[in-house]
Scaffold this motif. Structure first.
Motif, PDB file in Angstrom:
ATOM      1  N   HIS A 280      34.733  39.007  43.364  1.00 41.84           N
ATOM      2  CA  HIS A 280      35.615  38.047  44.025  1.00 41.84           C
ATOM      3  C   HIS A 280      34.970  36.679  44.231  1.00 41.84           C
ATOM      4  O   HIS A 280      34.670  36.009  43.252  1.00 41.84           O
ATOM      5  CB  HIS A 280      36.102  38.677  45.332  1.00 41.84           C
ATOM      6  CG  HIS A 280      37.222  37.919  45.982  1.00 41.84           C
ATOM      7  ND1 HIS A 280      38.417  37.705  45.375  1.00 41.84           N
ATOM      8  CD2 HIS A 280      37.301  37.304  47.201  1.00 41.84           C
ATOM      9  CE1 HIS A 280      39.199  37.001  46.178  1.00 41.84           C
ATOM     10  NE2 HIS A 280      38.534  36.745  47.291  1.00 41.84           N
ATOM     11  N   HIS A 281      34.700  36.251  45.489  1.00 37.40           N
ATOM     12  CA  HIS A 281      34.266  34.855  45.676  1.00 37.40           C
ATOM     13  C   HIS A 281      32.871  34.581  45.098  1.00 37.40           C
ATOM     14  O   HIS A 281      32.465  33.417  45.020  1.00 37.40           O
ATOM     15  CB  HIS A 281      34.381  34.401  47.138  1.00 37.40           C
ATOM     16  CG  HIS A 281      33.762  35.311  48.136  1.00 37.40           C
ATOM     17  ND1 HIS A 281      34.485  35.963  49.103  1.00 37.40           N
ATOM     18  CD2 HIS A 281      32.476  35.698  48.308  1.00 37.40           C
ATOM     19  CE1 HIS A 281      33.683  36.699  49.832  1.00 37.40           C
ATOM     20  NE2 HIS A 281      32.446  36.557  49.383  1.00 37.40           N
ATOM     21  N   GLU A 342      44.184  38.645  47.016  1.00 34.99           N
ATOM     22  CA  GLU A 342      44.149  37.219  46.731  1.00 34.99           C
ATOM     23  C   GLU A 342      44.055  37.018  45.222  1.00 34.99           C
ATOM     24  O   GLU A 342      43.307  37.721  44.556  1.00 34.99           O
ATOM     25  CB  GLU A 342      42.915  36.629  47.415  1.00 34.99           C
ATOM     26  CG  GLU A 342      42.936  35.141  47.591  1.00 34.99           C
ATOM     27  CD  GLU A 342      41.754  34.702  48.441  1.00 34.99           C
ATOM     28  OE1 GLU A 342      42.001  34.207  49.552  1.00 34.99           O
ATOM     29  OE2 GLU A 342      40.606  34.870  48.005  1.00 34.99           O
ATOM     30  N   TYR A 344      43.225  34.484  41.978  1.00 36.05           N
ATOM     31  CA  TYR A 344      42.582  33.266  41.471  1.00 36.05           C
ATOM     32  C   TYR A 344      43.256  32.906  40.142  1.00 36.05           C
ATOM     33  O   TYR A 344      43.573  33.792  39.345  1.00 36.05           O
ATOM     34  CB  TYR A 344      41.104  33.506  41.172  1.00 36.05           C
ATOM     35  CG  TYR A 344      40.179  33.709  42.349  1.00 36.05           C
ATOM     36  CD1 TYR A 344      40.580  33.436  43.652  1.00 36.05           C
ATOM     37  CD2 TYR A 344      38.874  34.168  42.139  1.00 36.05           C
ATOM     38  CE1 TYR A 344      39.694  33.620  44.717  1.00 36.05           C
ATOM     39  CE2 TYR A 344      37.989  34.348  43.183  1.00 36.05           C
ATOM     40  CZ  TYR A 344      38.394  34.081  44.469  1.00 36.05           C
ATOM     41  OH  TYR A 344      37.519  34.259  45.505  1.00 36.05           O
ATOM     42  N   HIS A 386      39.469  40.474  48.151  1.00 37.10           N
ATOM     43  CA  HIS A 386      39.396  39.509  49.245  1.00 37.10           C
ATOM     44  C   HIS A 386      39.277  40.182  50.614  1.00 37.10           C
ATOM     45  O   HIS A 386      38.534  39.717  51.466  1.00 37.10           O
ATOM     46  CB  HIS A 386      40.630  38.610  49.221  1.00 37.10           C
ATOM     47  CG  HIS A 386      40.667  37.640  50.357  1.00 37.10           C
ATOM     48  ND1 HIS A 386      39.864  36.519  50.397  1.00 37.10           N
ATOM     49  CD2 HIS A 386      41.380  37.636  51.517  1.00 37.10           C
ATOM     50  CE1 HIS A 386      40.100  35.863  51.526  1.00 37.10           C
ATOM     51  NE2 HIS A 386      41.001  36.512  52.216  1.00 37.10           N
TER      52      HIS A 386
HETATM   53 ZN   LIG Z   1      38.888  35.541  48.996  1.00 34.70          ZN
END
Ligand SMILES: [Zn+2]
Length: 412
Positions: A280-281, A342, A344, A386
């Protein structure tokens, strides 16, 4: 907990009857063992059925909970006065009759946090095999007795889940159950934790630089294959040579830049054949290190416009329908699944990545998970992850676990 103990022993298949009233001998006849963990009214049909069941040569275990009742069956080797509960304290149990099959090979005693029903006593025909000292008196806590052709065991220990968590008591419960059911004991004395057949895996988890729900860490609970999974930040973890210390690095951090030492240690780690999982991030990591995004991860969230490419976008709470894109060890036991997470979109994406999971959600890029572009490095990137809706999703949990195992070189 009792059912879990029986299952873990590998000797039993079991069911739970929460409303035993009205049970007959016919109800019990398919079983080898009954564990009574509740009050059975004296003279009731159920109490008579249990008596006939044992008398015919089957097994019975009477638990701590059943001893709280004023109506302990007359065929139980232990009884109790009833009355209020005692506070939990540390009790020193003495396994007095080490020659009895239930206790053979076990240590002479153990200390355990527990509480006994008031006034536990042994019936005349009982053979007391374990005791503890309470106010200068030896109180029976484990006793056996024959009943007809059958065997009965009473266990006065086991007040709550912490008491039932003690390995020695778990071994006693499993062994007493097997003995009552069959007259023999093959369950080993102390439950050895299940060890993987090959060398336990050592991982390093990198977080920091981006907030996240604490439930994230639950993704890694219950992995018997992982021996060590310390958590560190990029700022301190990459100062050291990581080869030989870890099999896999799992990134869930956001670290904009890395110094030259950090870059060298990550390059060395990957080139030594070790793996990386990017979650993820962590797709935002090392914005200006092109080798990282082009050769290692094969994807990067663009924080700003880059030439003709606009910045990446993020949108929470999307309904994402994910489809496996190929056959791969990372996708073992993963079917198409629906997840709220979430999304992207418009990431930098290498044309050489090998897609694992795809979606047609318009707020997301097509690729939700992929294998990195280079055959030289074991890298899995997963865009999802997320919050809780992902961490608690069974398919996401399996996906991350599979990714860790594959990146660590444990699956092909
Ligand atoms: Zn996130």
């Amino acid at each position: 907990v009792l059912k879990q103990i029986l299952t873990e022993s590998g000797k039993f298949r079991s069911g739970i009857c929460e409303a035993p009233n009205g049970s007959s001998l016919l109800t019990l006849s398919p079983f080898d063992l009954v564990i009574v963990d509740t009050a059975l009214a004296t003279g009731s049909d159920t109490e008579k059925a249990v008596a006939a069941f044992v008398a015919a040569g089957k097994g019975l275990v009477v638990t701590h909970t059943a001893l709280y009742s004023s109506q302990v069956p007359s065929y139980s080797p232990l009884g109790a006065a009833g009355g209020s509960e005692q506070p939990v304290g540390f009790l020193d149990v003495k396994l007095a009759r080490s020659s009895h099959p239930i206790l053979r090979g076990m240590p002479g005693g153990f200390r355990t946090p527990d509480s006994l029903p008031q006034g536990v006593f042994a019936r005349r025909e009982a053979d007391v095999i374990a005791t503890l000292e309470l106010s200068g008196r030896a109180v029976p806590v484990l006793a056996v007795s024959p009943y007809g052709k059958g065997r009965v065991v009473a266990v006065a220990l086991g007040h709550d889940a912490s008491a039932m968590h003690e390995p020695q008591l778990r071994a006693i419960m499993a062994r007493a159950s097997e003995w009552a059911a069959s007259g023999a004991v093959t369950v080993p004395p102390a439950r050895e934790p299940a060890l993987p057949s090959d060398r336990p895996l050592k991982g390093l988890l990198i977080t920091g630089g981006h907030d996240h729900d604490a439930a994230f860490y639950s993704l890694f609970s219950g992995y018997s294959e992982i021996e060590r999974l310390p958590v560190d930040t990029a700022a301190s973890a990459y100062k050291n040579d990581l080869r030989g210390r870890y099999d896999v690095i799992i990134m869930y951090d956001f670290t904009r830049d890395l110094d030259e030492t950090g870059k060298k240690n990550l390059v060395d780690f990957l080139q030594s054949g070790k793996g990386v999982v990017v979650l993820h991030h962590a797709l935002l990591n090392f914005q200006s290190w092109n080798w990282w995004s082009e050769e290692v991860v094969g994807g990067r969230y663009r924080l700003r416009k880059e030439g003709a490419s606009s910045a990446s976008t993020v949108k929470d709470n999307q309904q994402i329908y994910a489809n496996p894109a190929r056959s791969h060890a990372v996708l073992a036991r993963i079917n198409p699944f629906h997840i709220t997470d979430e999304a992207y979109k418009n990431l930098f994406m290498s044309p050489r990545i090998r897609p694992l999971l795809v979606t047609d959600n318009p707020t997301s890029d097509t690729n939700l998970a992929w294998i990195g572009p280079s055959d030289r490095y074991r890298v899995v990137a997963i865009q999802l992850g997320h919050g809780r809706s992902a961490f608690e999703h069974p398919a996401y949990r399996t996906l991350v676990r599979n990714a860790v195992m594959w990146a660590a070189g444990r699956t092909d």
